[in-house]
Motif scaffolding. Structure first.
Motif, mmCIF file in Angstrom:
data_model
loop_
_atom_site.group_PDB
_atom_site.id
_atom_site.type_symbol
_atom_site.label_atom_id
_atom_site.label_comp_id
_atom_site.label_asym_id
_atom_site.label_seq_id
_atom_site.Cartn_x
_atom_site.Cartn_y
_atom_site.Cartn_z
ATOM 1 N N HIS A 180 36.499 -10.601 -16.760
ATOM 2 C CA HIS A 180 35.199 -9.993 -17.066
ATOM 3 C C HIS A 180 34.431 -9.759 -15.765
ATOM 4 N N GLU A 221 28.539 -10.582 -26.180
ATOM 5 C CA GLU A 221 29.390 -9.727 -25.347
ATOM 6 C C GLU A 221 30.692 -10.433 -24.975
ATOM 7 N N TRP A 234 34.552 -9.437 -25.896
ATOM 8 C CA TRP A 234 35.515 -9.305 -24.808
ATOM 9 C C TRP A 234 36.794 -10.117 -25.119
#
Length: 561
Positions: free
Chosen positions: A475, A511, A515
């Motif tokens: 990420h 988020e 992911w």
């Protein structure tokens, strides 16, 4: 296993087997000093020592401890950061026939007392800043003499004059009560002769090191490493890095020498090859960048956290890092994103290796210049065998299956000090059972899944934290991540992620969950996230999962495996 598929992937320059010298480990220093007496051995914050000066210092320390009553086989504890005194004392102890006990300067009294009592150390060398801590436990141990040095003892002018002022400003005490059993390192060294001292040893049986395990998963154990164990692993590392040249390499010594990784891959290897050790007493990323830019190191073994700190530094583009040729990452899993980014920035090669204190420490590494496999720990070193076994039955498992990694080779420890039960549990039939879950592919490359004790069992599924950590590291907003299991009434355990964001990044739990769901099976996706400014680590860069548990109110009362 008899086929050893990994041998097909050895570079042609690396022999699958080798004849290792059976000598005193300190002979590496004698040989380099004889061949390169005027070559720079150590660089410490501006102070430089040649190989001739380092060897003379080692001879002096050998005479110092002999005068204090240390004889062959006696243990000498060294509790110092990376500095010239440590290197002199290490080789001096070996030359005198003593056994070195490397001690972490960050140990609290309880940890220090355990190690000194367990090892039966007769002498300890430490800093003035640590005197009160050491002195508080000495009465409960067999330590007869305490030798005190100071960082300023080997600082160049004017740093040696400014250092006491800085210490005082920082509120630290350098007060020492010298006496019959508390001695000044400099006074003892000045009074000692620098003439040669050498003890012949039975390299395969006599101990060079009593190296304690980190204690991150329980009580720290004393690993008995012979002169031959450490010599073998030093030579194996050198054979693997076959492009390194005698008398030419510069080693960035940011890994602490009290950790076996720094001890073998940095100090012993550099001295064997007559390289220059650029001693770093404490890892500070700004200082590291300046040292690389100015001193041009060629070899930089480290922990993943060191490389992570460098590649995320906002001013990294202002420094020339192109001198770095070889980096070997150990002590913790190396995220692939970090490996790729670091190589792009430096132009050097960063490979992942694997080892344990019990194996001196390295058993596996990826090829440095030839084909390698990202995410793998590589293939076994020369004269080293490895296999995947069932963790309960010990039966060897087929290629591709996950089981416990077992290794065999001449670098494997003699056993645990005064702990026959643990020795018998860990060493079986000449094989070291590592406690790490792994698999081997058809080419003989090995992949660490996780420590057996770190595996998360959720709803009957085995979940490996490293796999999830790799996804989190990909990420763009994440700098560091650690994953572990926490109690869950329904699943038994569930996955929790501890995350450190990059400077300026803004990432939400929602988020991160999205992911992970796009990249992991549903049962592996973390159910809990905790954002932190930093993760607790050892000085060698390994995340302290025990500390994460202790800091988490939700886990109070949980039994740490």
């Amino acid at each position: 296993m008899s086929q050893k598929p990994w041998l097909l992937h050895y570079p042609k320059e690396v022999p699958p087997t080798y004849s290792y010298p059976k000598q005193n480990l300190a002979d590496f220093l004698i040989q380099s000093a004889e061949k390169y007496p005027g070559h720079k051995a150590l660089h410490f914050l501006g102070k430089e020592l040649t190989y001739a000066e380092l060897l003379e210092g080692a001879y002096r320390f050998a005479r110092v401890i002999r005068k204090l009553g240390v004889s062959r086989g006696d243990r000498v504890a060294i509790m110092l950061p990376n500095c010239p005194q440590l290197v002199m004392a290490y080789y001096g102890t070996l030359l005198a026939g003593g056994v070195v006990v490397m001690t972490n300067p960050l140990y609290v009294p309880r940890e220090l007392e355990h190690q000194l009592k367990d090892s039966g150390a007769a002498v300890i060398l430490t800093l003035d800043l640590l005197f009160k801590r050491v002195q508080s436990v000495v009465p409960a141990t067999s330590v007869r003499h305490v030798i005190i040095t100071s960082i300023k003892d080997y600082l160049p002018f004017p740093k040696n004059l400014l250092y006491p002022l800085k210490v005082k400003k920082d509120g630290m005490s350098r007060e020492v009560n010298y006496g019959e059993t508390v001695h000044s390192f400099l006074k003892l060294m000045r009074a000692a002769s620098g003439s040669p001292v050498h003890t012949e040893v039975d390299a395969e049986n006599d101990l060079a090191l009593l190296q304690y395990t980190g204690g991150t998963t329980g009580v720290s154990k004393g690993v008995m490493l012979t002169h031959y164990n450490v010599i073998v692993n030093t030579v194996q590392n050198s054979l693997w890095s076959y492009k390194t040249k005698h008398g030419e390499e510069r080693y960035l010594a940011a890994l602490p020498f009290f950790h076996v990784f720094g001890l073998t891959v940095l100090m012993n290897q550099a001295v064997m090859l007559a390289g220059t050790l650029l001693l770093i007493p404490k890892f500070e990323v700004d200082q590291i960048l300046q040292v690389i830019d100015k001193m041009k190191p060629t070899v930089f073994p480290g922990a993943p956290t060191m490389y992570i700190a460098l590649i995320n530094h906002p001013d990294i583009h202002k420094y020339d890092l192109s001198s770095i040729n070889i980096c070997v990452s150990g002590a913790a899993p190396l995220p692939q994103e970090v490996q790729t980014r670091f190589e792009e920035i430096t132009g050097g090669r960063l490979i992942e290796g694997y080892g344990l204190t019990e194996s001196s420490p390295v058993t596996h590494a990826n090829n440095i210049w030839e084909n390698r496999k990202l995410g793998s720990i590589g293939i076994p070193f020369p004269d080293t065998e490895a296999k995947i076994v069932h963790p309960e039955t010990g039966e060897e498992l087929p290629v591709g299956e996950i089981g416990e990694l077992a290794v065999h080779g001449p670098q494997i420890m003699k056993g645990y000090w005064n702990n026959l039960a643990e020795t018998n549990r860990t060493l079986r039939g000449g094989w070291l059972h590592t406690g790490d879950m792994a698999r081997m592919d058809e080419d003989g490359y090995f992949y660490i899944m996780d420590r057996m004790k770190d595996i998360i069992i959720a709803g009957g599924y085995n979940i490996y934290p490293r796999e999830i950590e790799e996804v989190l590291f990909e990420h763009p907003g994440i700098e560091e991540a650690a994953v572990m299991g926490v109690p869950d009434k329904y699943r038994g355990e569930t996955v929790k992620a501890f995350v450190v964001l990059k400077g300026g990044a803004s990432v939400t739990e929602t988020e991160l969950e999205k992911w992970c769901r796009e990249r992991l099976a549903a049962y592996k996706v973390p159910h809990l996230y905790e954002f932190r400014d930093s993760l607790p680590k050892t000085l060698a860069g390994k995340v302290l999962r025990r500390k994460l548990i202790e800091d988490d109110p939700a886990q109070q009362g949980r039994v740490v495996k």
